[in-house]
Design an enzyme around this catalytic site. Structure first.
Site: not given
Length: 320
Positions: A104, A135
């Site tokens: 963004e 992960e």
């Protein structure tokens, strides 16, 4: 050839499981709250009120870490000014929040896509799908950072609700080794990633509304913090003026209209004059405002902005 089963393997797995259960029992984000055992029996309105009450704890917890968040903002800004980048690393929800914040920045602040980057365990596929064991790969983040050619001018922000994600730990250790600024965002005090990073932002949000579902309060806290890291550093870089975005990129009709309105609001000019100035400024809100406020032509206004390191307030003062 016949192989003999390893009789020690089950015992090793059991030992590792016991160790992990012990670690999880110490994390506030994993705590089980007995008073919510009847959620499925309650009315929807009551559930909405309960969850909203829990969510209200998040901004309070973030506010308690204001000083250390400010320290991170100042460090990030200093490195931006030296041509450095901000790179988020995380897994699952935490990784997606970093990717979202990074994606963004270009339309909001007119930055290059390489200035703020989001890395997620498991790669692009993990943005929409769970990638098994991603992960737990402590070597993956260092490899990704090497591919980005990480340097001491950059900042790496590791995000992990538990504060113990191997992917994040490995990335922060590598980043610290090359001299980059390291920041850790977690939802547990005394976290492992906080111990690795130079700056530890530990926003303790407590047990989740649904036990261990860290996409809830923990995720909200992470979003609030990354909002601050980028927004406040961009303010310091002159990406806003009088609380308005002046480096936004008009990629659609709505954003073009917003650009014209912004130029009019900040300059005091009419819509038609603002639209004309915006075209003369090749769509740059900042340049159009400077031209209208000072009467400078595009070339002189561009030079003034360059001399002021892109800070509109300083360029206006110089030309005035």
């Amino acid at each position: 050839m016949c192989t003999v089963p390893d009789e020690t393997a089950p015992e090793a797995d059991s030992s590792r499981l016991t160790e992990l259960l012990g670690v999880l029992s110490t994390l506030s984000t994993e705590a089980v709250t007995t008073e919510r055992g009847d959620l499925d029996l309650q009315g929807t309105v009551e559930l909405v009120h309960q969850m909203n009450q829990e969510d209200q704890r998040v901004p309070v917890a973030v506010a308690e870490r204001a000083d250390v968040i400010a320290l991170a903002v100042d460090g990030i800004t200093a490195r931006f000014r030296r041509g450095g980048r901000l790179i988020y690393i995380g897994a699952g929800t935490a990784g997606r929040i970093g990717v979202l914040d990074a994606s963004e920045c270009p339309p909001t602040f007119g930055t290059e896509p390489s200035m703020v980057v989001g890395l997620i365990a498991g790669g692009e596929r993990a943005i929409r799908n769970a990638v098994e064991n991603a992960e737990d790969d402590a070597d993956a983040a260092p490899q990704a950072l090497r591919e980005l050619e990480l340097t001491h001018r950059d900042t790496v922000v590791g995000i992990s609700a538990s504060g113990r994600t191997p992917y994040v730990i490995g990335g922060l250790e590598y980043a610290r080794g090359v001299g980059a600024l390291t920041v850790a965002i977690s939802s547990n005090a005394h976290s492992e990633i906080g111990a690795v990073a130079e700056i530890a932002i530990e926003v303790v949000t407590g047990p989740e509304y649904i036990s261990a579902s860290t996409r809830l309060k923990s995720g909200t806290a992470q979003k609030l913090v990354v909002n601050m890291l980028t927004t406040l550093s961009m303010i310091k870089l002159g990406k806003t003026y009088r609380g308005v975005m002046v480096d936004l990129i008009a990629t659609n009709e709505k954003l073009h209209a917003r650009s014209v309105r912004t130029v009019a609001q900040l300059s005091g000019a009419g819509i038609e004059e603002s639209s004309t100035a915006l075209r003369a400024a090749d769509g740059s809100v900042k340049l159009a405002v400077l031209m209208l406020v000072t009467g400078a032509d595009p070339e002189r206004a561009k030079a003034a902005l360059a001399d002021a390191d892109g800070i509109l307030r300083e360029a206006i003062a110089a030309l005035a």
